[in-house]
Motif scaffolding. Structure first.
Motif, PDB file in Angstrom:
ATOM      1  N   VAL B 121       0.865  -1.179   0.000  1.00 32.82           N
ATOM      2  CA  VAL B 121       0.000   0.000   0.000  1.00 32.82           C
ATOM      3  C   VAL B 121       0.905   1.233   0.000  1.00 32.82           C
ATOM      4  O   VAL B 121       1.742   1.394   0.894  1.00 32.82           O
ATOM      5  N   VAL B 122       0.712   2.068  -1.016  1.00 30.38           N
ATOM      6  CA  VAL B 122       1.575   3.225  -1.236  1.00 30.38           C
ATOM      7  C   VAL B 122       0.743   4.490  -1.116  1.00 30.38           C
ATOM      8  O   VAL B 122      -0.379   4.533  -1.635  1.00 30.38           O
ATOM      9  N   GLN B 123       1.268   5.499  -0.434  1.00 31.99           N
ATOM     10  CA  GLN B 123       0.498   6.720  -0.242  1.00 31.99           C
ATOM     11  C   GLN B 123       1.246   7.924  -0.792  1.00 31.99           C
ATOM     12  O   GLN B 123       2.409   8.153  -0.469  1.00 31.99           O
ATOM     13  N   LEU B 124       0.564   8.698  -1.606  1.00 33.99           N
ATOM     14  CA  LEU B 124       1.128   9.906  -2.220  1.00 33.99           C
ATOM     15  C   LEU B 124       0.287  11.088  -1.741  1.00 33.99           C
ATOM     16  O   LEU B 124      -0.840  11.286  -2.187  1.00 33.99           O
ATOM     17  N   GLY B 125       0.856  11.858  -0.794  1.00 31.35           N
ATOM     18  CA  GLY B 125       0.089  12.946  -0.187  1.00 31.35           C
ATOM     19  C   GLY B 125      -0.951  12.385   0.764  1.00 31.35           C
ATOM     20  O   GLY B 125      -0.911  11.213   1.148  1.00 31.35           O
ATOM     21  N   GLY B 126      -1.859  13.231   1.173  1.00 31.50           N
ATOM     22  CA  GLY B 126      -2.979  12.779   1.997  1.00 31.50           C
ATOM     23  C   GLY B 126      -2.692  12.723   3.482  1.00 31.50           C
ATOM     24  O   GLY B 126      -1.765  13.375   3.972  1.00 31.50           O
ATOM     25  N   TRP B 127      -3.494  11.962   4.189  1.00 30.61           N
ATOM     26  CA  TRP B 127      -3.513  11.954   5.636  1.00 30.61           C
ATOM     27  C   TRP B 127      -2.455  11.036   6.229  1.00 30.61           C
ATOM     28  O   TRP B 127      -1.906  10.175   5.561  1.00 30.61           O
TER      29      TRP B 127
ATOM     30  N   GLU C 133      -1.114  18.552   6.391  1.00 34.09           N
ATOM     31  CA  GLU C 133      -0.285  19.575   7.031  1.00 34.09           C
ATOM     32  C   GLU C 133       0.011  19.224   8.491  1.00 34.09           C
ATOM     33  O   GLU C 133       0.544  20.046   9.241  1.00 34.09           O
ATOM     34  N   GLY C 134      -0.363  18.023   8.895  1.00 32.09           N
ATOM     35  CA  GLY C 134      -0.024  17.575  10.246  1.00 32.09           C
ATOM     36  C   GLY C 134      -1.019  18.011  11.317  1.00 32.09           C
ATOM     37  O   GLY C 134      -0.777  17.829  12.511  1.00 32.09           O
ATOM     38  N   ARG C 135      -2.146  18.553  10.911  1.00 34.40           N
ATOM     39  CA  ARG C 135      -3.174  18.964  11.880  1.00 34.40           C
ATOM     40  C   ARG C 135      -4.210  17.845  12.029  1.00 34.40           C
ATOM     41  O   ARG C 135      -4.524  17.158  11.050  1.00 34.40           O
ATOM     42  N   PRO C 136      -4.762  17.703  13.242  1.00 37.48           N
ATOM     43  CA  PRO C 136      -5.801  16.675  13.414  1.00 37.48           C
ATOM     44  C   PRO C 136      -6.964  16.924  12.474  1.00 37.48           C
ATOM     45  O   PRO C 136      -7.430  18.062  12.359  1.00 37.48           O
ATOM     46  N   VAL C 137      -7.409  15.879  11.789  1.00 34.71           N
ATOM     47  CA  VAL C 137      -8.595  15.998  10.947  1.00 34.71           C
ATOM     48  C   VAL C 137      -9.789  16.168  11.876  1.00 34.71           C
ATOM     49  O   VAL C 137      -9.986  15.360  12.789  1.00 34.71           O
ATOM     50  N   PRO C 138     -10.580  17.213  11.698  1.00 29.46           N
ATOM     51  CA  PRO C 138     -11.667  17.472  12.656  1.00 29.46           C
ATOM     52  C   PRO C 138     -12.844  16.520  12.479  1.00 29.46           C
ATOM     53  O   PRO C 138     -13.011  15.901  11.433  1.00 29.46           O
ATOM     54  N   GLY C 139     -13.640  16.431  13.545  1.00 30.86           N
ATOM     55  CA  GLY C 139     -14.893  15.692  13.433  1.00 30.86           C
ATOM     56  C   GLY C 139     -15.062  14.620  14.491  1.00 30.86           C
ATOM     57  O   GLY C 139     -16.148  14.468  15.037  1.00 30.86           O
TER      58      GLY C 139
END
Lengths: 157, 157, 157, 157
Positions: B121-127, C133-139
């Motif tokens: 599983v490869v991740q480009l950008g994102g969370w 950007e390293g911030r917690p995803v809200p919700g």
């Protein structure tokens, strides 16, 4: 996008079902249709082999989450992992659904295709369904040869 | 059978995600891989467009039971009708999974791919995902370009 | 109809997760809520045991098509047979979703609950999700005790 | 855990189907069985109303991801969001399956229950299935009253 035709049928099928499935696969591929099937043995393997013999594209929508037991003639494999719920996915994926031969799993695919009611459903051999008064439940188009099966879809009229 | 690579990403994506997805699609098609995606807009549409621009095959595994809202660059469409359960089907269908950008739906695909644990599983950008002590949960291969994404799958090593 | 709360968490969980799950189950049952869970071991078994100890109703939504490996404290068992697609069914079935502990499967349930966005999602321990950007995803509503978990659902405000 | 019985039947049913379903629900609840059904109108609503009138527990396994159109007599609701794939979940969830009346959706549930072959399948009214030689396909237990339906499950022998 190419026309897509779902072809359903039992793993344990008769020789006649197998021969019909192979011919249906071949004819569909010759007309440029993508074949959607369950991806395992019996009718599923025969329609895939027939389509591949004519250079067609065959998608196997598998019940398992992996490729075990998939037949060797698939161009694309979708290991759904949702078990028999994949039967409804096959029923949803065709511009027409062709049913060859009879089994409980096959009947569920036919029933789900009739349930959504969006595309022609054609049956070549297999089981018959009667209503509570013993009359055939209308809707399914019964045919007696692979050529008639393609014609009955109305996709090449 | 051709190598299959599932590419996941949000419907509402950034311009960078979209550009990355288009390039990933193009590169995969050039290497002869079949692209599996969710079939709608955003990253899904961009990877499909990229693959198609290079003559590739793209399968759209849709949540809906019909073809509404499907993007125009799909070679094959599987209208599953199982809603978000189709995310796991996409996660199951690749020899590798490439995730581009972040959304809750995309995260579910990444999580389901890691859950079954059968392919890279490869991740480009994102969370990013941290464990309860604030350390990155291991397993996902993070990359910073489309070329690196393909390389990180290990499929062409 | 009673209030329903889905409780998600890993099969392989920490002692603290297990203790939290048992207490969440007990508290939910005391308030008359039906508990929906995945029906197997770990957090799933602990929440079921806790609820049952207080006379509650517990529904186990299983991935398998049969009852193998189901925990002994379920009042109702739904052997879906759809594999990990059952995670989304659990996420859909609560008036709130409480997530205890972390694993990839658990993360998929949290993500699918946030994806549909219809009910409060509460997290007790487990993993954290950061955006690009390293911030917690809200919700997600983070809490630190079983009592706070119930309060954070807002169902008994 | 209580005995669970899945009861399947059409949304658009005859008065006789509805009356039969109500009575089957009542009898099942009197014997302490949990009723599993599709949760909407017609046979599904009648069996739920019957079971509730006798103080029973009724689980509605819905095709939709939310509670819209669910009937008012459900004790527990499982909004699967997997569309008609929920038919197989209902077929999997009973220690026996009782089918009342006929429709394509109902037929798919009957077929999926026979396909997995793990429990007795009882039919009260509805459609008949013949093999390719016109003989009834064996396996389904046909009955003519609600009392006989319960007896034919063999669960209280």
């Amino acid at each position: 996008m190419a026309i897509q035709v779902s072809v359903c049928g039992p793993r344990d099928c008769t020789d006649e079902d197998e021969s019909n499935a192979r011919e249906v696969g071949r004819l569909l591929a010759e007309r440029g249709a993508v074949v959607i099937c369950g991806g395992y043995a019996g009718v599923m393997a025969a329609v895939a082999a027939g389509a591949r013999s004519a250079g067609g594209t065959v998608v196997g929508v598998l019940s398992r989450p992996d490729r075990e037991q998939a037949n060797p003639d698939l161009s694309v494999v979708i290991p759904t992992g949702v078990g028999e719920a994949r039967n409804g996915i096959i029923a949803n994926s065709g511009d027409a659904v062709i049913v060859i031969g009879g089994s409980w799993g096959t009947l569920s695919e036919l029933a789900l295709a009739m349930r959504h009611g969006r595309v022609p459903v054609v049956q070549l051999g297999g089981w018959r369904i009667l209503d509570h008064e013993g009359r055939p439940v209308p809707g399914v188009r019964h045919v007696s040869s692979p050529e008639e099966a393609l014609e009955a879809t109305g996709l090449w009229a």
